[in-house]
Design an enzyme around this catalytic site. Structure first.
Site, PDB file in Angstrom:
ATOM      1  N   HIS A 156       0.875  -1.179   0.000  1.00 63.47           N
ATOM      2  CA  HIS A 156       0.000   0.000   0.000  1.00 63.47           C
ATOM      3  C   HIS A 156       0.914   1.231   0.000  1.00 63.47           C
ATOM      4  CE1 HIS A 156      -3.626  -2.362   1.314  1.00 63.47           C
ATOM      5  NE2 HIS A 156      -2.671  -3.146   1.810  1.00 63.47           N
TER       6      HIS A 156
ATOM      7  N   ASN B  35      -6.896   0.635  -2.352  1.00 62.90           N
ATOM      8  CA  ASN B  35      -7.633   1.442  -1.373  1.00 62.90           C
ATOM      9  C   ASN B  35      -6.959   2.791  -1.138  1.00 62.90           C
ATOM     10  OD1 ASN B  35      -5.643  -0.222  -0.247  1.00 62.90           O
ATOM     11  ND2 ASN B  35      -6.553  -0.173   1.783  1.00 62.90           N
TER      12      ASN B  35
ATOM     13  N   ASP C  45       2.631  -6.828   2.637  1.00 60.86           N
ATOM     14  CA  ASP C  45       1.483  -6.026   3.074  1.00 60.86           C
ATOM     15  C   ASP C  45       1.963  -4.712   3.692  1.00 60.86           C
ATOM     16  OD1 ASP C  45      -1.117  -5.236   3.448  1.00 60.86           O
ATOM     17  OD2 ASP C  45      -1.475  -6.468   5.208  1.00 60.86           O
TER      18      ASP C  45
END
Length: 446
Positions: free
Chosen positions: A64, A96, A305
Site C-alpha cells: 500500500h 484502497n 502487506d
C-alpha cells in the site's frame, strides 16, 4: 571472438531453477543474455560479486503506497525507494487509495504517476466492487493491472464486498486470478463488542481465527461454484493453512514475514498499537502452523502487506488506532535471517518471492534468472550482519516494527531491467520504473 555485454556480474553464486551455482551473468539491453564462464567476454561495466548470492528480483505482490489521497504517510516515490533499498524489484500496489482504483481512469492515473517516478517496476490491483462488477473483464486486462482485488472484510478504507452473491458475481467474470482479503465482515460486526478500549491485545480476539477461517471456506466454495481461481492474502491462522492444503486447485496462498516472525502476546506488549494489523498477529500455535504451510509447499507467495501509518495515527487509543505496518524494505532481510536460522532454504525463499509471483500471476519476463528474462536481480550478502533501525527505513512513516532487530543476511544490490538502482544502501540510478506485463493481459493480434 569475445562477446561484449553491457554489464557482467562476475563471480557470484546464482540461485535459480538449477539450484546454487557460481557463475557469471551477462546483461544486454536490460535482459539476461548469458550465464556461465564469461572470463573471456568484455562489458561496459564489470561488477565483482564474489562472495555474494544473486537472486531473481524479489516481487512484493502486496503493498500500500497510499498515493493518491493519503500521501502524508507514503507515496509512490518513497514507497518504491524503500522497496529497492530492501532488494525488491517489482511491487503490486493496492486499490484502497483516494480515489479508489476501481475505474480505467483511476488505474491510468496511477500508472502515469508511477512511470519513471517509481524506482522499481510496478502493477496496480484494481478493486472489485458491487458497482464495477460488469466492468471486471475489461479492468483485469488493462495494461498495468495486477488483477482484481476484493475485500470481504473491512480493513483500511471502505472497499468492501462482504456478501456471497457479490463475490460470486465478480468471480463469474474473472479470467485472471483474483486476490482476496479474507475476513468475514458479518462476524466482525457482531464481535465489535470484544474490542477493549486502550488494549490492542484484544485485536486478535475481535478478529479471531474463526472470522478468518469462515470467510476462507466461503471464498473457496464460491470459487469452485464459479470455476474461478483465487489468491488468498496474508493467511494468519493454522486452521486456514490446514484447510487450504486440500484446495490448492482453486486457491493460492500468501503469507507475510510479520505472521512468520511476530507473535502474541509479546508483540502487543512490546509494540502496542504498532503491532496492530489486519488480519492480526496471533499466538505461537498459529505461527508454527504457518511455518508448516511453508515447509509443506502450501504457501505460494511471500508479500509484505506494506501498510504505513504515521506515528499520530498509530498513537490513537485502540481501537481508533490505524491497522497496518510498513514492511517492503524489511521483507528480504527478515526472511534471509530465517534462512540463516534454518527455517527455510534460500531456494525456497526464491520460490516464494520470485518464482511464485511469476507462476501464479503469469508475469512476463520476471521472476527467474534465465536467458531472455528481464535482468531484475536482488544481490545479497548471506553473511552480513546488520541491525534494522527506524533511521534506515525510507518510508515516510518513519518507523518499523523491527527497529533494533539484528539480522544475518542483507540486500546489497538491486538491479531493475539491467540498471543498478541500489548498491550498498545507496540509490545509484534515477527512477525509471515501468509497468509490469502479464501474459493473460497482453494485447492480442487480430
Amino acid at each position: 571472438m569475445s562477446q561484449t555485454y553491457d554489464v557482467i556480474l562476475k563471480g557470484g553464486t546464482v540461485v535459480n531453477q538449477d539450484g546454487r551455482v557460481q557463475r557469471d551473468l551477462g546483461i544486454t539491453n536490460g535482459k539476461i543474455v548469458a550465464l556461465g564462464d564469461l572470463s573471456r567476454a568484455s562489458a561496459g561495466e564489470v561488477v565483482d560479486c564474489t562472495g555474494l548470492h544473486i537472486l531473481p528480483g524479489v516481487i512484493d505482490s502486496q503493498v500500500h503506497f497510499r498515493e493518491p489521497g493519503l500521501d502524508h504517510k507514503e507515496d509512490l516515490e518513497t514507497g518504491s525507494r524503500a522497496a529497492v533499498l530492501g532488494g525488491v524489484t517489482t511491487v503490486f500496489e493496492m486499490p484502497n487509495t483516494i480515489p479508489q482504483t476501481t475505474t480505467p481512469e483511476a488505474l491510468a492515473d496511477k500508472i502515469r504517476r508511477g512511470r519513471h517516478r517509481m524506482h522499481c517496476d510496478f502493477a496496480f490491483w484494481v478493486g472489485g466492487t458491487h458497482e464495477n462488477v460488469k466492468d471486471v473483464p475489461e479492468l483485469e486486462r488493462l495494461p498495468g493491472a495486477a488483477g482484481i482485488k476484493v475485500f470481504m472484510g473491512s480493513s483500511t478504507g471502505d472497499l468492501l464486498v462482504e456478501d456471497d452473491a457479490g463475490v460470486a458475481e465478480i468471480l463469474k467474470r474473472t479470467r485472471r486470478r483474483a486476490a482476496f482479503h479474507s475476513e468475514d465482515e458479518m462476524m466482525l460486526r457482531e464481535r465489535m463488542n470484544l474490542r477493549v478500549e486502550g488494549d490492542p491485545s484484544s485485536h486478535p480476539v475481535w478478529r479471531s481465527p474463526e472470522v478468518a477461517l469462515t470467510c476462507t471456506k466461503r471464498l473457496v466454495r464460491i470459487a469452485r461454484e464459479t470455476g474461478a481461481r483465487v489468491h488468498i492474502l496474508h493467511i494468519s491462522t493454522g486452521e486456514e493453512m490446514v484447510f487450504l492444503r486440500d484446495h490448492k486447485d482453486v486457491a493460492t496462498v500468501e503469507v507475510l514475514p510479520n505472521h512468520l516472525t511476530l507473535v502474541a502476546p509479546d508483540a502487543y506488549e512490546r509494540l502496542g498499537t504498532y503491532a496492530q494489523m489486519n488480519p492480526p498477529i496471533r499466538d505461537d500455535s498459529h505461527r508454527q502452523r504457518i511455518w508448516w504451510g511453508v515447509e509443506q509447499g502450501v504457501v505460494d507467495v511471500l508479500g509484505s502487506d506494506h501498510a504505513p501509518h504515521t506515528h499520530e495515527e498509530k498513537h490513537h487509543a485502540y481501537p481508533a488506532s490505524h491497522s497496518g505496518m510498513p514492511g517492503v524494505q524489511t521483507l528480504v532481510p527478515i526472511m534471509l535471517d530465517h534462512v540463516n536460522a534454518g527455517r527455510l532454504t534460500l531456494e525456497r525463499f526464491v520460490d516464494l518471492s520470485s518464482h511464485g509471483p511469476q507462476r501464479i500471476f503469469g508475469m512476463e519476463g520476471k521472476g527467474r534468472i534465465a536467458a531472455g528474462y528481464d535482468a531484475d536481480l536482488t544481490i545479497v550478502d548471506m553473511k552480513r550482519r546488520e541491525t534494522i533501525t527506524n533511521a534506515w527505513g525510507a518510508s515516510k512513516c518513519g518507523w518499523t516494527p523491527y527497529d533494533g532487530v539484528t539480522v544475518t543476511g542483507w540486500p546489497v544490490g538491486t538491479y531493475v531491467r539491467g540498471r543498478k538502482v541500489m548498491w550498498d544502501g545507496e540509490i545509484t540510478t534515477p527512477s525509471q520504473g515501468e509497468p509490469a506485463r502479464f501474459l493473460e493481459a497482453l494485447p492480442r493480434e487480430v
